[in-house]
Design a protein around this motif. Structure first.
Motif, short mmCIF file in Angstrom:
data_model
loop_
_atom_site.label_atom_id
_atom_site.label_comp_id
_atom_site.label_asym_id
_atom_site.label_seq_id
_atom_site.Cartn_x
_atom_site.Cartn_y
_atom_site.Cartn_z
N VAL A 1 0.47 6.02 -3.41
CA VAL A 1 -0.46 5.76 -4.51
C VAL A 1 0.31 5.48 -5.80
CG1 VAL A 1 -2.21 6.81 -6.01
CG2 VAL A 1 -2.41 7.03 -3.54
N ILE A 2 1.32 6.28 -6.08
CA ILE A 2 2.03 6.09 -7.36
C ILE A 2 2.81 4.77 -7.35
CG2 ILE A 2 4.17 7.38 -6.85
CD1 ILE A 2 4.01 8.47 -9.72
N VAL A 3 3.35 4.40 -6.20
CA VAL A 3 4.09 3.13 -6.13
C VAL A 3 3.12 1.95 -6.24
CG1 VAL A 3 5.57 1.67 -4.70
CG2 VAL A 3 6.01 4.12 -4.82
N LEU A 4 2.02 2.04 -5.52
CA LEU A 4 1.05 0.94 -5.58
C LEU A 4 0.48 0.77 -6.98
CD1 LEU A 4 -0.87 1.44 -2.20
CD2 LEU A 4 0.56 -0.51 -2.81
N HIS A 5 0.29 1.89 -7.67
CA HIS A 5 -0.31 1.82 -9.00
C HIS A 5 0.74 1.46 -10.07
CE1 HIS A 5 -2.08 3.23 -12.79
NE2 HIS A 5 -3.24 2.97 -12.22
N ASP A 6 1.80 2.23 -10.11
CA ASP A 6 2.75 2.07 -11.22
C ASP A 6 3.71 0.90 -11.03
OD1 ASP A 6 1.55 4.18 -12.34
OD2 ASP A 6 3.26 5.55 -12.29
N VAL A 7 4.00 0.58 -9.78
CA VAL A 7 4.94 -0.52 -9.53
C VAL A 7 4.20 -1.83 -9.33
CG1 VAL A 7 6.80 -1.37 -8.04
CG2 VAL A 7 6.60 1.08 -8.52
N GLU A 8 3.14 -1.79 -8.54
CA GLU A 8 2.47 -3.04 -8.18
C GLU A 8 1.22 -3.33 -9.00
OE1 GLU A 8 3.86 -5.20 -6.38
OE2 GLU A 8 5.53 -3.82 -6.05
N GLY A 9 0.75 -2.35 -9.73
CA GLY A 9 -0.36 -2.61 -10.63
C GLY A 9 -1.73 -2.66 -9.97
N PHE A 10 -1.85 -2.14 -8.77
CA PHE A 10 -3.17 -2.09 -8.15
C PHE A 10 -4.04 -1.06 -8.86
CE2 PHE A 10 -0.73 -3.77 -4.49
CZ PHE A 10 -1.49 -4.88 -4.21
N THR A 11 -5.34 -1.31 -8.86
CA THR A 11 -6.26 -0.35 -9.47
C THR A 11 -6.54 0.79 -8.49
OG1 THR A 11 -8.23 -1.41 -8.60
CG2 THR A 11 -7.40 -2.24 -10.71
N HIS A 12 -7.14 1.87 -9.01
CA HIS A 12 -7.46 3.00 -8.14
C HIS A 12 -8.39 2.56 -7.00
CE1 HIS A 12 -6.53 4.93 -12.09
NE2 HIS A 12 -5.76 5.64 -11.30
N GLY A 13 -9.35 1.73 -7.35
CA GLY A 13 -10.32 1.25 -6.35
C GLY A 13 -9.63 0.45 -5.26
N GLU A 14 -8.74 -0.43 -5.67
CA GLU A 14 -8.02 -1.26 -4.69
C GLU A 14 -7.14 -0.39 -3.80
OE1 GLU A 14 -7.72 -5.26 -7.51
OE2 GLU A 14 -6.09 -3.79 -7.46
N ILE A 15 -6.50 0.58 -4.40
CA ILE A 15 -5.64 1.48 -3.62
C ILE A 15 -6.48 2.28 -2.62
CG2 ILE A 15 -4.13 3.51 -3.77
CD1 ILE A 15 -3.24 2.40 -6.54
N ILE B 1 -9.20 5.70 1.36
CA ILE B 1 -9.57 6.96 0.69
C ILE B 1 -10.50 6.63 -0.48
CG2 ILE B 1 -7.48 8.25 1.33
CD1 ILE B 1 -6.27 7.50 -1.38
N PRO B 2 -11.30 7.61 -0.92
CA PRO B 2 -12.16 7.34 -2.07
C PRO B 2 -11.33 7.06 -3.33
CG PRO B 2 -12.83 9.34 -0.93
CD PRO B 2 -11.51 8.95 -0.36
N GLU B 3 -11.95 6.33 -4.25
CA GLU B 3 -11.26 5.98 -5.49
C GLU B 3 -10.83 7.24 -6.25
OE1 GLU B 3 -13.41 3.19 -7.87
OE2 GLU B 3 -12.24 3.66 -9.67
N GLY B 4 -11.72 8.23 -6.24
CA GLY B 4 -11.42 9.48 -6.94
C GLY B 4 -10.20 10.18 -6.36
N THR B 5 -10.06 10.09 -5.05
CA THR B 5 -8.89 10.71 -4.40
C THR B 5 -7.62 9.99 -4.81
OG1 THR B 5 -10.32 11.20 -2.52
CG2 THR B 5 -7.97 11.41 -2.15
N ALA B 6 -7.70 8.67 -4.89
CA ALA B 6 -6.53 7.89 -5.32
C ALA B 6 -6.15 8.28 -6.74
CB ALA B 6 -6.84 6.40 -5.24
#
Lengths: 134, 204
Positions: free
Chosen positions: B157-171, B177-182
Motif C-alpha cells: 500500500v505504501i509503495v503503491l501510494h507514495d511511489v506510484e501515486g495510486f489513490t486509496h480507492g485504486e489500491i 480490500i476496502p478503501e478504508g483498509t487501504a
C-alpha cells in the motif's frame, strides 16, 4: 541523496526514499527487451491456438468430406434397392389375389359387409362364410 | 498524483498515462482504438498496449512482490492473462484499471506460490530491489530493514501510494480490500516507518 534524508520524520522524505528503492529500471533498452519477452509469450499463446487449429482443420475437413460421400452413396444404394424391390414385386405374379395383397384380411364386420355388397372373391374365407350364410 | 521529477530517476508515472486514462495527447495512439484492434487479433496493437503500460504494470507488481525478478515474472504473467481475457474486456471501461488489477492478482499469486515454496527458509530481510549504483547502500539497508517490519499489505500500500501515486480507492480495488483498509494500512505503514527510522537515527 544523503543517508540522513530519510530520518527527518517527514512523509515526503520517506516517500522519496521509497521511490529510490523501488525505482523502475531506467533506459529504453530494458523496456524494449521486456516488451519483446512479453510479446514472445503472447505469440506462443497465439501460435498455440492457430497451430492447433490448423493441425486439425485439414484432417477434419477431409474426414467430413469422406463421411458425406459415404452417406450419400449409402443413401443412393438404399434408394436404388427399394426401387428394384418394388419393381420386382410388381412384375412377379402374385400368389394371392391383388385385393388380398393389398388388404390381406378383413378386420371387422363393416368391411365384410362392404365386400359382400360389392362382390368378393370366394377364396377369401370371410367372403366364403358370408356366401354360405346367404 | 505524486510524481517525482526531482531525483532524476525515470519512473513509470512520468511515462505512462495516468491510471484509467483512455485518451492521449496529440500524436499518440488512442488507447480504446488499440484495445478494439487488439481484440480483433492485431498483435501490433497489443504490443502498443504493452509499450504504454509495462512500466506502470511493473511498478504495481514491484510493490507487491519482493524482488525485481519476481516483478518481471509477474508482469509477463499479467500481460499473458490480459491477452487471454481481452475478449471479455469492455472497451468502454478504463483499460489501465482492468490491467493493473490483473497485474496485482498475478503478483499476489506469485507471492502465494513463493510463500508455499519458501515456507522453510524465510528471508531475514527483503531482498534488494533494482540497483542504482548512484544510491547509497547504507540508505537502502536501513530502509529495507524498516520495510521488513511492515506486513506485506502495508508495504504494498505504501509503495503503491507514495511511489506510484495510486489513490486509496485504486489500491483497494487492485488488492481486493476496502478503501478504508487501504487508508488505514497506509497510515500504519507510515507510522511504523517513521518509528523505525527514528530508532535507527538514535542508534547512530
Amino acid at each position: 541523496m544523503s543517508d540522513f534524508r530519510l530520518l527527518s520524520h517527514d512523509d515526503d522524505e520517506v516517500a522519496r526514499g521509497l521511490r529510490s528503492l523501488y525505482a523502475a529500471p531506467a533506459g529504453d533498452a530494458y523496456w524494449n527487451e521486456l516488451e519483446s519477452r512479453i510479446m514472445a509469450r503472447v505469440a506462443d499463446v497465439e501460435l498455440g491456438w492457430w497451430t492447433e487449429l490448423d493441425r486439425w482443420v485439414r484432417p477434419a475437413l477431409a474426414a467430413a468430406a469422406v463421411l458425406l460421400l459415404a452417406t450419400g452413396l449409402a443413401m443412393f444404394r438404399a434408394h436404388q434397392m427399394e426401387a428394384d424391390i418394388a419393381v420386382d414385386n410388381m412384375l412377379s405374379s402374385p400368389s394371392v389375389p391383388i385385393s388380398t395383397a393389398i388388404r390381406p384380411s378383413l378386420d371387422n364386420d363393416r368391411d365384410a359387409r362392404i365386400r359382400f355388397l360389392f362382390g368378393c372373391s370366394t377364396q377369401e374365407p370371410t367372403c366364403s362364410a358370408q356366401s354360405k350364410q346367404r | 498524483m505524486k510524481v517525482d521529477t526531482g531525483h532524476g530517476l525515470m519512473t513509470a508515472t512520468t511515462i505512462s498515462p495516468p491510471f484509467g486514462m483512455t485518451s492521449f495527447a496529440d500524436g499518440k495512439p488512442d488507447e480504446r482504438a488499440l484495445v478494439i484492434a487488439a481484440q480483433r487479433g492485431s498483435s501490433e496493437s497489443f504490443a502498443a498496449l504493452v509499450r504504454l503500460h509495462q512500466r506502470r504494470a511493473y511498478a504495481v507488481c514491484r510493490a507487491i512482490v519482493l524482488t525485481h525478478e519476481d516483478a518481471e515474472d509477474a508482469v509477463q504473467e499479467g500481460f499473458l492473462h490480459a491477452f487471454k481475457a481481452l475478449d471479455r474486456f469492455l472497451p468502454d471501461q478504463p483499460f489501465g484499471a482492468w490491467l493493473y488489477r490483473i497485474m496485482a492478482n498475478a503478483s499476489l499469486d506469485l507471492v502465494r506460490r513463493r510463500k508455499v515454496r519458501d515456507a522453510d527458509e524465510l528471508p531475514e530481510t527483503i531482498p534488494m530491489p533494482f540497483r542504482d549504483p548512484g544510491e547509497s547502500d547504507e540508505l537502502r539497508r536501513r530502509l529495507n530493514m524498516a520495510l521488513t517490519k511492515l506486513t506485506d499489505r502495508q508495504r504494498s500500500v505504501i509503495v503503491l501510494h507514495d511511489v506510484e501515486g495510486f489513490t486509496h480507492g485504486e489500491i483497494g480495488e487492485m488488492l481486493g480490500i476496502p478503501e478504508g483498509t487501504a487508508r488505514s494500512d497506509l497510515h500504519h505503514a507510515r507510522a511504523a516507518l517513521r518509528r523505525i527510522l527514528k530508532d535507527v537515527r538514535s542508534d547512530l
